[in-house]
Motif scaffolding. Structure first.
Motif, PDB file in Angstrom:
ATOM      1  N   GLN A  83     -48.382 -29.776 -53.713  1.00 35.90           N
ATOM      2  CA  GLN A  83     -48.360 -28.347 -54.025  1.00 35.90           C
ATOM      3  C   GLN A  83     -47.836 -28.157 -55.444  1.00 35.90           C
ATOM      4  N   VAL A  86     -47.703 -21.339 -56.818  1.00 40.44           N
ATOM      5  CA  VAL A  86     -48.090 -20.230 -55.941  1.00 40.44           C
ATOM      6  C   VAL A  86     -48.457 -19.072 -56.852  1.00 40.44           C
ATOM      7  N   SER A 128     -37.298 -19.447 -59.500  1.00 42.42           N
ATOM      8  CA  SER A 128     -37.802 -19.130 -58.149  1.00 42.42           C
ATOM      9  C   SER A 128     -37.654 -20.321 -57.208  1.00 42.42           C
ATOM     10  N   ASN A 129     -36.418 -20.814 -57.082  1.00 39.32           N
ATOM     11  CA  ASN A 129     -36.153 -21.895 -56.132  1.00 39.32           C
ATOM     12  C   ASN A 129     -37.079 -23.088 -56.293  1.00 39.32           C
ATOM     13  N   GLY A 130     -37.294 -23.493 -57.535  1.00 43.41           N
ATOM     14  CA  GLY A 130     -38.090 -24.694 -57.761  1.00 43.41           C
ATOM     15  C   GLY A 130     -39.586 -24.503 -57.610  1.00 43.41           C
ATOM     16  N   VAL A 131     -40.017 -23.257 -57.400  1.00 40.88           N
ATOM     17  CA  VAL A 131     -41.449 -22.983 -57.229  1.00 40.88           C
ATOM     18  C   VAL A 131     -42.028 -22.457 -58.545  1.00 40.88           C
TER      19      VAL A 131
ATOM     20  N   VAL B  15     -41.223 -22.413 -48.309  1.00 42.53           N
ATOM     21  CA  VAL B  15     -40.426 -22.782 -49.484  1.00 42.53           C
ATOM     22  C   VAL B  15     -39.017 -23.144 -49.016  1.00 42.53           C
ATOM     23  N   GLY B  82     -38.032 -25.904 -53.341  1.00 41.58           N
ATOM     24  CA  GLY B  82     -39.406 -26.182 -53.754  1.00 41.58           C
ATOM     25  C   GLY B  82     -40.385 -25.893 -52.638  1.00 41.58           C
ATOM     26  N   GLN B  83     -41.673 -25.977 -52.997  1.00 46.22           N
ATOM     27  CA  GLN B  83     -42.712 -25.728 -51.987  1.00 46.22           C
ATOM     28  C   GLN B  83     -42.658 -26.842 -50.945  1.00 46.22           C
ATOM     29  N   HIS B  84     -42.613 -26.464 -49.686  1.00 43.16           N
ATOM     30  CA  HIS B  84     -42.445 -27.431 -48.603  1.00 43.16           C
ATOM     31  C   HIS B  84     -43.705 -27.632 -47.773  1.00 43.16           C
TER      32      HIS B  84
END
Lengths: 143, 143
Positions: A83, A86, A128-131, B15, B82-84
């Motif tokens: 991933q 987003v 954004s939390n690592g996103v 996430v 991160g995206q999970h």
């Protein structure tokens, strides 16, 4: 007009892959996806992409075009892919950028035309939390 | 009935985050999200979750409940989060599992009740370009 900014639909999830043909085959034969767009190059961004169309959203499959591609590094670290980002729609990309900057976010570069033909920007994952978040102006006529 | 299996909507993107309150604050104050569900524990899965509701989909924010949580390891490796995973809806989870297994996928465990109250399973990331895929039975009455 900061108070007017709000998140629109989840336009797509970007997935980096080492090979578009192999990834397309996976979505077709394993998941039974029937609606996948033709791959096309985006040389300015160093990627080749296509979209798996779902009833409400899309998976964007992204292959590096060359070793200078930012996706090349991602694939070096994650050889099977993974991933990558987003993407949320916004009504007005310039307003969104102004608001994000005013709120202290690290917006990466200036708006540029993305794979859907409307302007996009990326927001640093640290915000954004690592996103890694892509903001994309909703195509006119879509809503 | 393998030929009947197909991917439904992109229900949510999962996430992993080190702190739900901090992540909720980020989505509220940076992105202007106004519709975020109350966090709740899912002890059997070792997580606490809430959902950021978007017009067409959701972001699931996931915090580890304890050090035994599978999300704990993820946060150890990715301290900011991160995206999970990506969650696709399917009409019938048992049929989907049968089809996925027949097609050679590694389905992780048996269907169990997920955060939306319907059965879910996970498919190993090695089957989908490094993406952990959740399949979730569409809640009755939703479609």
């Amino acid at each position: 007009m900061a108070e007017d900014f709000k998140l629109g639909p989840l336009n797509h999830v970007g997935v980096a892959v080492p090979s578009l043909p192999d990834a397309i085959e996976t979505y077709k034969t394993l998941y039974g996806a029937t609606d996948i767009t033709e791959p096309f190059d985006m040389p300015a961004q160093g990627v080749k992409v296509c979209f798996v169309n779902l009833p409400n959203s899309q998976i964007e499959l992204i292959e590096p075009l060359n070793e200078e591609s930012p996706i090349h590094n991602f694939i070096q670290k994650n050889p099977k892919g993974g991933q990558h980002h987003v993407c949320f729609e916004v009504a007005d990309i310039h307003q969104a950028v102004d608001v994000m900057k005013a709120r202290g976010a690290t917006v990466l570069g200036e708006p540029r035309i993305g794979a859907h033909g409307t302007p996009i920007v990326f927001v640093h994952p640290k915000n954004s939390n690592g996103v890694l978040v892509e903001l994309m102006e909703t195509p006119k006529g879509d809503h």
